[in-house]
Design an enzyme around this catalytic site. Structure first.
Site, PDB file in Angstrom:
ATOM      1  N   ARG A 194       3.735  -3.826   5.632  1.00 33.88           N
ATOM      2  CA  ARG A 194       2.544  -3.118   5.163  1.00 33.88           C
ATOM      3  C   ARG A 194       1.315  -3.702   5.841  1.00 33.88           C
ATOM      4  O   ARG A 194       1.300  -4.862   6.281  1.00 33.88           O
ATOM      5  CB  ARG A 194       2.406  -3.241   3.648  1.00 33.88           C
ATOM      6  CG  ARG A 194       3.611  -2.752   2.854  1.00 33.88           C
ATOM      7  CD  ARG A 194       3.428  -3.035   1.376  1.00 33.88           C
ATOM      8  NE  ARG A 194       4.538  -2.546   0.557  1.00 33.88           N
ATOM      9  CZ  ARG A 194       5.590  -3.284   0.213  1.00 33.88           C
ATOM     10  NH1 ARG A 194       5.664  -4.560   0.604  1.00 33.88           N
ATOM     11  NH2 ARG A 194       6.559  -2.776  -0.530  1.00 33.88           N
ATOM     12  N   LYS A 218       4.160  -7.405  -2.205  1.00 33.12           N
ATOM     13  CA  LYS A 218       3.654  -7.072  -3.531  1.00 33.12           C
ATOM     14  C   LYS A 218       4.199  -8.056  -4.554  1.00 33.12           C
ATOM     15  O   LYS A 218       5.349  -8.478  -4.480  1.00 33.12           O
ATOM     16  CB  LYS A 218       4.052  -5.645  -3.904  1.00 33.12           C
ATOM     17  CG  LYS A 218       3.357  -4.573  -3.060  1.00 33.12           C
ATOM     18  CD  LYS A 218       3.731  -3.180  -3.525  1.00 33.12           C
ATOM     19  CE  LYS A 218       2.979  -2.112  -2.749  1.00 33.12           C
ATOM     20  NZ  LYS A 218       3.325  -0.738  -3.204  1.00 33.12           N
ATOM     21  N   HIS A 287       1.021   3.103   7.372  1.00 28.09           N
ATOM     22  CA  HIS A 287       2.125   3.469   6.475  1.00 28.09           C
ATOM     23  C   HIS A 287       3.118   4.370   7.195  1.00 28.09           C
ATOM     24  O   HIS A 287       4.340   4.221   7.046  1.00 28.09           O
ATOM     25  CB  HIS A 287       1.576   4.174   5.241  1.00 28.09           C
ATOM     26  CG  HIS A 287       2.633   4.631   4.282  1.00 28.09           C
ATOM     27  ND1 HIS A 287       3.317   3.775   3.460  1.00 28.09           N
ATOM     28  CD2 HIS A 287       3.135   5.866   4.030  1.00 28.09           C
ATOM     29  CE1 HIS A 287       4.191   4.449   2.733  1.00 28.09           C
ATOM     30  NE2 HIS A 287       4.101   5.727   3.066  1.00 28.09           N
ATOM     31  N   ARG A 290       5.150   2.325   9.519  1.00 25.89           N
ATOM     32  CA  ARG A 290       6.176   1.626   8.727  1.00 25.89           C
ATOM     33  C   ARG A 290       7.350   2.556   8.454  1.00 25.89           C
ATOM     34  O   ARG A 290       8.511   2.167   8.581  1.00 25.89           O
ATOM     35  CB  ARG A 290       5.518   1.149   7.430  1.00 25.89           C
ATOM     36  CG  ARG A 290       6.448   0.666   6.319  1.00 25.89           C
ATOM     37  CD  ARG A 290       5.577   0.184   5.157  1.00 25.89           C
ATOM     38  NE  ARG A 290       6.285   0.015   3.900  1.00 25.89           N
ATOM     39  CZ  ARG A 290       6.921  -1.090   3.519  1.00 25.89           C
ATOM     40  NH1 ARG A 290       6.979  -2.121   4.344  1.00 25.89           N
ATOM     41  NH2 ARG A 290       7.509  -1.183   2.342  1.00 25.89           N
ATOM     42  N   HIS A 313      11.316  -3.664  -0.560  1.00 25.60           N
ATOM     43  CA  HIS A 313      11.435  -2.796  -1.729  1.00 25.60           C
ATOM     44  C   HIS A 313      12.283  -3.481  -2.793  1.00 25.60           C
ATOM     45  O   HIS A 313      13.362  -3.989  -2.491  1.00 25.60           O
ATOM     46  CB  HIS A 313      12.081  -1.460  -1.364  1.00 25.60           C
ATOM     47  CG  HIS A 313      11.194  -0.574  -0.562  1.00 25.60           C
ATOM     48  ND1 HIS A 313      11.675   0.389   0.298  1.00 25.60           N
ATOM     49  CD2 HIS A 313       9.842  -0.499  -0.479  1.00 25.60           C
ATOM     50  CE1 HIS A 313      10.657   1.008   0.867  1.00 25.60           C
ATOM     51  NE2 HIS A 313       9.543   0.497   0.413  1.00 25.60           N
ATOM     52  N   TYR A 322      11.935   6.693   0.819  1.00 25.09           N
ATOM     53  CA  TYR A 322      10.977   6.313   1.851  1.00 25.09           C
ATOM     54  C   TYR A 322      11.486   6.594   3.254  1.00 25.09           C
ATOM     55  O   TYR A 322      10.728   6.717   4.194  1.00 25.09           O
ATOM     56  CB  TYR A 322      10.690   4.819   1.687  1.00 25.09           C
ATOM     57  CG  TYR A 322       9.521   4.290   2.452  1.00 25.09           C
ATOM     58  CD1 TYR A 322       9.707   3.676   3.680  1.00 25.09           C
ATOM     59  CD2 TYR A 322       8.237   4.374   1.945  1.00 25.09           C
ATOM     60  CE1 TYR A 322       8.637   3.163   4.380  1.00 25.09           C
ATOM     61  CE2 TYR A 322       7.169   3.873   2.635  1.00 25.09           C
ATOM     62  CZ  TYR A 322       7.369   3.261   3.854  1.00 25.09           C
ATOM     63  OH  TYR A 322       6.299   2.767   4.549  1.00 25.09           O
TER      64      TYR A 322
END
Length: 341
Positions: A194, A218, A287, A290, A313, A322
Site C-alpha cells: 500500500r 494495517k 491501489h 497493487r 490481508h 481483490y
C-alpha cells in the site's frame, strides 16, 4: 465544547489502545462520528440518551445524498461502533444504532494494467532515471533479472541504440527525484504494498541480501515481502545517488521529499499518476498498481494464500475479492487439471 466531545474522545482512545488503528483511520472514524452527532445536534438532540434509530436513519438519508456507498458504509460502521462502545461503558441504556444497516457496496474492481502495460510503465520510469544520471543502455540490454524477453518475463523495453525506447525520456528531470520515482514505481509493483506502507518504510527495513522489505501494515502488523532484481537495482541507485542529495536531517525514512523529510502519501500518489501519463498507459492509482501486481502474480501461478500473505490481508476472502485471474489462464488450467475437460 459539544455534548458529545468527551464520549467521542474516550471512544477514539479505546480504538487507539485496543484496535491498533492507524492515525488516518482514527481521524476518519472521529470525523464520521462527529459529523453524525453534529447533524443530530442541529435537529435538537442534546445527549446520547436522546438519540434514536429514526434520528440515525435521517442522518444516513442526509449523508447518502452527497457520499458514495463505500463512504457511507465506513461512516455507518464508525457510528455503530461508537454507540456499542457507549452501551458497554454504561453511558446509554440501549443501543440506538444496533439496527442500523450498512449500505451494500457494489462488487467492483479497480482498473488493472496488462502485463505489457505494467512493463512499459516500469521501463519508462527507469529510462527517465537513466537519462537523468547520464546512463545509456545498448540495444538488447535489460534490467538485472530480465531474461532478454521481458522484465522477469513481463516485457522489457530495450534501447534501440539511438536513445529511443518507445516511451520517451525527460533529460531535464532532477536526478534525485527521477531516481526516487523509479524506485517507488519498481517497489510498488514488485511488492504490491500500500502507498502508506511505502511511505512508512525506513532504510533499515530493506534487506538487499535477501531482497526483502519489512513492511508495517494495517493495525501495525509487520510482514516481510520479497522484491525482484529490477526493484533492487532501482533502490540501490536511489540510496547511493539520489537519497544523499535530498537528505537534510538524520531521518531514517527510505523515501524523501524534495525538502528532505519523509515522503508523503499524496506525493507518492502523484508520482504514480505522472509516471502513468509519461508512459502512455491508462491512468492508475497506487491501489490499482497493487491490484495489478496481485493479478499478475496469480496469472503467473502464485498460490492465493501466498498472495494473501504478500498483500497483508487478514482474510483470504479479501484477497479473493481483490484479485482475479484472467479467463484465458483459468481455461488453460482447467484443461490441464480437470479429467473431463
Amino acid at each position: 465544547m459539544a455534548w458529545y466531545d468527551e464520549p467521542l474522545d474516550e471512544y477514539l482512545t479505546f480504538l487507539r489502545a485496543n484496535r491498533g488503528l492507524s492515525p488516518n483511520t482514527l481521524r476518519a472514524y472521529g470525523a464520521d462520528v462527529a459529523g453524525c452527532l453534529h447533524l443530530l445536534t442541529l435537529r435538537g438532540v442534546g445527549s446520547l440518551s436522546d438519540v434514536t434509530i429514526d434520528a440515525l436513519r435521517l442522518w444516513m438519508a442526509h449523508e447518502s445524498r452527497s457520499h458514495a456507498r463505500s463512504s457511507m458504509a465506513r461512516r455507518t460502521v464508525a457510528v455503530r461502533g461508537f454507540f456499542r462502545f457507549c452501551l458497554d461503558r454504561g453511558l446509554i441504556g440501549a443501543d440506538p444504532a444496533a439496527g442500523l444497516m450498512t449500505p451494500k457496496i457494489p462488487s467492483t474492481l479497480p482498473a488493472v494494467l496488462t502485463e505489457a502495460q505494467a512493463a512499459r510503465l516500469m521501463t519508462s520510469a527507469d529510462r527517465v532515471a537513466d537519462a537523468a544520471t547520464g546512463e545509456t543502455r545498448k540495444a538488447g540490454e535489460t534490467d538485472a533479472g530480465c531474461d532478454g524477453h521481458g522484465r522477469d518475463g513481463l516485457g522489457c523495453v530495450a534501447d534501440d541504440g539511438a536513445g529511443n525506447d518507445g516511451v520517451g525520456t525527460d533529460g531535464d528531470t532532477d536526478t534525485p527525484v527521477a531516481l526516487r520515482d523509479a524506485a517507488i514505481m519498481e517497489l510498488l509493483y514488485a511488492t504490491g504494498i500500500r502507498v502508506a506502507e511505502l511511505t512508512g518504510l525506513d532504510v533499515d527495513d530493506v534487506d538487499f541480501a535477501q531482497r526483502t522489505a519489512r513492511v508495517t501494515g494495517k493495525g501495525n502488523k509487520q510482514r516481510v515481502v520479497p522484491f525482484g532484481a529490477p526493484a533492487a537495482r532501482a533502490l540501490r541507485r536511489w540510496l547511493e545517488r539520489g537519497r544523499p542529495a535530498l537528505l537534510r536531517d538524520d531521518t531514517p525514512a527510505l523515501f524523501l521529499g524534495v525538502r528532505g523529510g519523509r515522503l508523503g502519501q499524496r506525493a507518492a500518489r502523484r508520482t504514480v499518476h505522472e509516471e502513468a501519463a509519461r508512459a502512455g498507459v491508462p491512468d492508475i492509482s497506487p491501489h490499482a498498481l497493487r491490484h495489478s501486481a496481485a493479478t499478475h502474480m496469480l496469472n503467473g501461478g502464485a498460490d492465493l494464500r501466498e498472495v494473501q500473505e504478500m498483500l497483508g490481508h487478514s482474510s483470504l476472502a479479501t484477497t479473493q475479492r481483490y484479485t482475479h485471474v484472467s479467463i484465458e489462464q483459468l481455461r488453460g488450467r482447467y484443461a490441464q487439471a480437470f479429467p473431463r475437460a
